[in-house]
Design a protein around this motif. Structure first.
Motif, PDB file in Angstrom:
ATOM      1  N   MET A 188      -6.429  37.767  -4.124  1.00 23.57           N
ATOM      2  CA  MET A 188      -6.677  36.149  -4.470  1.00 23.57           C
ATOM      3  C   MET A 188      -7.851  35.645  -3.411  1.00 23.57           C
ATOM      4  O   MET A 188      -7.125  35.597  -2.339  1.00 23.57           O
ATOM      5  CB  MET A 188      -5.953  35.074  -4.655  1.00 23.57           C
ATOM      6  CG  MET A 188      -6.012  33.961  -5.016  1.00 23.57           C
ATOM      7  SD  MET A 188      -4.583  32.487  -4.894  1.00 23.57           S
ATOM      8  CE  MET A 188      -3.119  32.750  -6.353  1.00 23.57           C
ATOM      9  N   ASP A 189      -8.573  34.539  -4.004  1.00 21.96           N
ATOM     10  CA  ASP A 189      -9.583  33.806  -3.190  1.00 21.96           C
ATOM     11  C   ASP A 189      -8.842  33.040  -2.287  1.00 21.96           C
ATOM     12  O   ASP A 189      -8.051  32.151  -2.363  1.00 21.96           O
ATOM     13  CB  ASP A 189     -10.596  33.807  -4.124  1.00 21.96           C
ATOM     14  CG  ASP A 189     -11.754  33.091  -2.760  1.00 21.96           C
ATOM     15  OD1 ASP A 189     -12.460  33.252  -1.856  1.00 21.96           O
ATOM     16  OD2 ASP A 189     -12.037  31.746  -3.886  1.00 21.96           O
ATOM     17  N   ILE A 190      -9.183  32.476  -1.257  1.00 24.51           N
ATOM     18  CA  ILE A 190      -8.535  31.940  -0.086  1.00 24.51           C
ATOM     19  C   ILE A 190      -8.618  30.202  -1.091  1.00 24.51           C
ATOM     20  O   ILE A 190      -8.026  29.919  -0.667  1.00 24.51           O
ATOM     21  CB  ILE A 190      -9.003  32.042   1.213  1.00 24.51           C
ATOM     22  CG1 ILE A 190      -8.360  31.591   2.495  1.00 24.51           C
ATOM     23  CG2 ILE A 190     -10.582  31.392   1.561  1.00 24.51           C
ATOM     24  CD1 ILE A 190      -8.404  31.254   3.583  1.00 24.51           C
ATOM     25  N   ASN A 191     -10.114  30.621  -1.170  1.00 25.05           N
ATOM     26  CA  ASN A 191     -11.147  29.322  -2.083  1.00 25.05           C
ATOM     27  C   ASN A 191      -9.566  28.601  -3.016  1.00 25.05           C
ATOM     28  O   ASN A 191      -9.088  27.452  -3.473  1.00 25.05           O
ATOM     29  CB  ASN A 191     -12.044  29.188  -2.556  1.00 25.05           C
ATOM     30  CG  ASN A 191     -12.811  28.508  -0.975  1.00 25.05           C
ATOM     31  OD1 ASN A 191     -12.579  28.274  -0.648  1.00 25.05           O
ATOM     32  ND2 ASN A 191     -13.851  29.282  -1.862  1.00 25.05           N
ATOM     33  N   GLN A 208      -6.640  25.568  -3.561  1.00 23.31           N
ATOM     34  CA  GLN A 208      -6.216  25.394  -5.430  1.00 23.31           C
ATOM     35  C   GLN A 208      -5.109  24.743  -5.463  1.00 23.31           C
ATOM     36  O   GLN A 208      -4.514  23.665  -5.606  1.00 23.31           O
ATOM     37  CB  GLN A 208      -7.491  25.368  -5.606  1.00 23.31           C
ATOM     38  CG  GLN A 208      -9.156  24.620  -5.647  1.00 23.31           C
ATOM     39  CD  GLN A 208      -9.802  25.687  -6.416  1.00 23.31           C
ATOM     40  OE1 GLN A 208      -9.654  26.424  -7.404  1.00 23.31           O
ATOM     41  NE2 GLN A 208     -10.507  24.833  -6.616  1.00 23.31           N
ATOM     42  N   VAL A 209      -4.523  26.007  -5.191  1.00 24.07           N
ATOM     43  CA  VAL A 209      -3.101  26.276  -5.734  1.00 24.07           C
ATOM     44  C   VAL A 209      -2.370  25.722  -4.763  1.00 24.07           C
ATOM     45  O   VAL A 209      -0.885  25.191  -5.513  1.00 24.07           O
ATOM     46  CB  VAL A 209      -2.841  27.782  -5.661  1.00 24.07           C
ATOM     47  CG1 VAL A 209      -1.171  27.972  -6.192  1.00 24.07           C
ATOM     48  CG2 VAL A 209      -3.813  28.215  -7.026  1.00 24.07           C
ATOM     49  N   GLU A 259      -6.466  26.558   5.345  1.00 20.50           N
ATOM     50  CA  GLU A 259      -8.065  25.769   5.706  1.00 20.50           C
ATOM     51  C   GLU A 259      -8.283  26.248   6.988  1.00 20.50           C
ATOM     52  O   GLU A 259      -9.461  26.194   7.230  1.00 20.50           O
ATOM     53  CB  GLU A 259      -7.884  24.002   5.757  1.00 20.50           C
ATOM     54  CG  GLU A 259      -7.664  23.950   4.330  1.00 20.50           C
ATOM     55  CD  GLU A 259      -7.338  22.358   3.859  1.00 20.50           C
ATOM     56  OE1 GLU A 259      -6.856  21.213   4.653  1.00 20.50           O
ATOM     57  OE2 GLU A 259      -7.383  22.078   2.565  1.00 20.50           O
ATOM     58  N   ARG A 260      -7.625  26.171   8.086  1.00 21.92           N
ATOM     59  CA  ARG A 260      -7.795  26.308   9.102  1.00 21.92           C
ATOM     60  C   ARG A 260      -8.378  27.772   9.595  1.00 21.92           C
ATOM     61  O   ARG A 260      -9.845  27.942  10.324  1.00 21.92           O
ATOM     62  CB  ARG A 260      -6.018  26.301  10.457  1.00 21.92           C
ATOM     63  CG  ARG A 260      -6.322  25.823  10.701  1.00 21.92           C
ATOM     64  CD  ARG A 260      -5.342  24.785  11.748  1.00 21.92           C
ATOM     65  NE  ARG A 260      -4.140  26.039  11.986  1.00 21.92           N
ATOM     66  CZ  ARG A 260      -3.188  25.423  11.436  1.00 21.92           C
ATOM     67  NH1 ARG A 260      -2.902  24.336  11.018  1.00 21.92           N
ATOM     68  NH2 ARG A 260      -2.103  26.208  11.055  1.00 21.92           N
ATOM     69  N   ASP A 261      -7.044  29.325   8.727  1.00 18.61           N
ATOM     70  CA  ASP A 261      -8.553  29.855   8.346  1.00 18.61           C
ATOM     71  C   ASP A 261      -9.649  30.849   7.249  1.00 18.61           C
ATOM     72  O   ASP A 261     -10.687  31.017   8.618  1.00 18.61           O
ATOM     73  CB  ASP A 261      -7.177  31.008   7.672  1.00 18.61           C
ATOM     74  CG  ASP A 261      -5.733  31.447   8.695  1.00 18.61           C
ATOM     75  OD1 ASP A 261      -6.001  31.569   9.644  1.00 18.61           O
ATOM     76  OD2 ASP A 261      -5.072  31.673   7.784  1.00 18.61           O
ATOM     77  N   LEU A 262      -9.994  29.504   6.943  1.00 17.00           N
ATOM     78  CA  LEU A 262     -11.080  29.803   6.248  1.00 17.00           C
ATOM     79  C   LEU A 262     -12.371  29.277   7.218  1.00 17.00           C
ATOM     80  O   LEU A 262     -13.205  30.026   7.335  1.00 17.00           O
ATOM     81  CB  LEU A 262     -10.756  28.823   5.007  1.00 17.00           C
ATOM     82  CG  LEU A 262     -12.218  28.054   4.538  1.00 17.00           C
ATOM     83  CD1 LEU A 262     -13.034  30.390   3.552  1.00 17.00           C
ATOM     84  CD2 LEU A 262     -12.447  27.269   2.745  1.00 17.00           C
TER      85      LEU A 262
END
Length: 75
Positions: free
Chosen positions: A1-4, A8-9, A65-68
């Motif tokens: 699954m995409d991190i974005n 959202q989920v 979010e931090r990882d992204l």
């Protein structure tokens, strides 16, 4: 699954759990007022569980979010 998509989920799950927190607190207060503390104090367990799940989802989203952000800053 995409991190974005995962973020959202997680946001959707956070909204769901905050609604459950509000509803369970309202129902618990109603039961406590209607039937008294001695008979209904156990109803406070459900809002506690809902708050725990909300906190877990929020922590998970913040971590994603931090990882992204870390991944984007390295690129």
């Amino acid at each position: 699954m995409d991190i974005n998509r995962a973020i959202q989920v997680s946001k959707a799950a956070e909204k769901f759990w905050i609604l459950i927190v509000v509803a369970s607190v309202g129902v618990s207060i109603w039961y406590l007022v209607e039937y008294g503390w001695d008979q209904q104090k156990q109803t406070l367990v459900l809002p506690g569980i809902a708050i725990a799940w909300y906190s877990f989802r929020r922590y998970f989203r913040k971590k994603l979010e931090r990882d992204l952000d870390n991944h984007n800053s390295k690129v």
